[in-house]
Design a protein around this motif. Structure first.
Motif, PDB file in Angstrom:
ATOM      1  N   ILE A 154       0.761  -1.274   0.002  1.00  0.00           N
ATOM      2  CA  ILE A 154      -0.005  -0.140   0.063  1.00  0.00           C
ATOM      3  C   ILE A 154       0.892   1.327   0.089  1.00  0.00           C
ATOM      4  CG2 ILE A 154      -1.665   1.495   1.257  1.00  0.00           C
ATOM      5  CD1 ILE A 154      -2.886  -1.152  -0.198  1.00  0.00           C
ATOM      6  N   GLN A 155       1.970   1.272   0.834  1.00  0.00           N
ATOM      7  CA  GLN A 155       2.798   2.218   0.898  1.00  0.00           C
ATOM      8  C   GLN A 155       3.450   2.621  -0.423  1.00  0.00           C
ATOM      9  OE1 GLN A 155       5.102   1.226   4.244  1.00  0.00           O
ATOM     10  NE2 GLN A 155       4.236   2.729   5.524  1.00  0.00           N
ATOM     11  N   ILE A 156       4.080   1.425  -1.061  1.00  0.00           N
ATOM     12  CA  ILE A 156       4.593   1.494  -2.233  1.00  0.00           C
ATOM     13  C   ILE A 156       3.721   2.222  -3.484  1.00  0.00           C
ATOM     14  CG2 ILE A 156       5.836   0.134  -4.095  1.00  0.00           C
ATOM     15  CD1 ILE A 156       6.840  -1.646  -1.964  1.00  0.00           C
ATOM     16  N   LEU A 157       2.615   1.696  -3.389  1.00  0.00           N
ATOM     17  CA  LEU A 157       1.379   2.316  -4.342  1.00  0.00           C
ATOM     18  C   LEU A 157       1.308   3.409  -4.294  1.00  0.00           C
ATOM     19  CD1 LEU A 157      -0.447   1.238  -6.773  1.00  0.00           C
ATOM     20  CD2 LEU A 157      -2.045   0.529  -4.986  1.00  0.00           C
ATOM     21  N   PHE A 158       0.877   4.026  -3.085  1.00  0.00           N
ATOM     22  CA  PHE A 158       0.216   5.345  -2.981  1.00  0.00           C
ATOM     23  C   PHE A 158       1.675   6.321  -2.599  1.00  0.00           C
ATOM     24  CE2 PHE A 158      -3.321   2.973  -2.220  1.00  0.00           C
ATOM     25  CZ  PHE A 158      -4.332   3.645  -2.844  1.00  0.00           C
TER      26      PHE A 158
END
Length: 213
Positions: free
Chosen positions: A128-132
């Motif tokens: 999630i952190q990588i994506l956003f």
């Protein structure tokens, strides 16, 4: 005289394009995230989900808009309560634009340097952190450019929607210009559309350049 016809038509076009852009971007954004995450080299590969979604988007994109608009009239009536008018036109405009948005945003996200993603993983970042915080942040200028292209495409789609009673500038061109044999109205309508597209494109270019600094 022509001002009384063109200004309300322009307002109808802006209404249709604005709402359909919002809905298409929301749907397209969700689809692009799923595509990027589930692709072979994605954060969580899933061939089945990716394959189904990829096929669905390709099928929808293969439809000429005028055919799509007519073929989903029952769905339009179900959602909007009617099949003609500027509100009803938002349904086919959204469905027609969402696959385009999904592909544009997918491409923008795939342009992110894989090294940044690997670096984020090495620091223990979650998917999630990588994506956003990595992918979306890095791809944001390209995403904005894609949204501007979507708006311009929707202006063209809205003109086609006007030919079957959706209102807007397309309706004016057909009802007043073509059916009543008034080529001057056709010319004025085209001029308004050209100016509108140029303004949006120029605004998009400025925003893109500022984001890339």
């Amino acid at each position: 005289m022509y001002k009384d016809i063109l200004i309300p038509a322009l307002k109808d076009t802006l209404f249709m394009v604005s709402y359909s852009t919002i809905f298409a971007v929301i749907i397209g954004f969700i689809l692009s995230i799923i595509l990027v995450v589930t692709e072979e080299k994605g954060l969580k590969p899933n061939k089945f989900i990716y394959g189904i979604l990829d096929l669905l988007i390709n099928v929808l994109r293969s439809f000429p808009f005028i055919i799509l608009m007519i073929s989903i009239i029952p769905l339009t009536k179900l959602i909007a309560g009617k099949s003609i008018g500027r509100v009803a036109a938002i349904v086919p405009l959204t469905i027609g634009a969402a696959p385009f948005v999904a592909r544009v945003l997918e491409s923008a996200l795939k342009e992110v340097d894989p090294g940044l993603i690997e670096a984020a993983k090495s620091f223990g970042a979650t998917n999630i952190q990588i994506l956003f915080k990595v992918m979306l942040k890095e791809a944001f200028p390209s995403i904005i450019r894609g949204i501007i292209l979507t708006i311009i495409n929707l202006i063209g789609y809205s003109a086609m929607a006007g030919t079957i009673g959706a209102g807007g500038l397309g309706h004016v061109a057909i009802s007043y210009g073509y059916n009543r044999f008034k080529p001057d109205i056709m010319i004025y309508t085209v001029i308004v559309l050209i100016i509108l597209v140029q303004c949006i494109q120029s605004f998009g270019n400025v925003v893109y350049k500022n984001l890339n600094k």
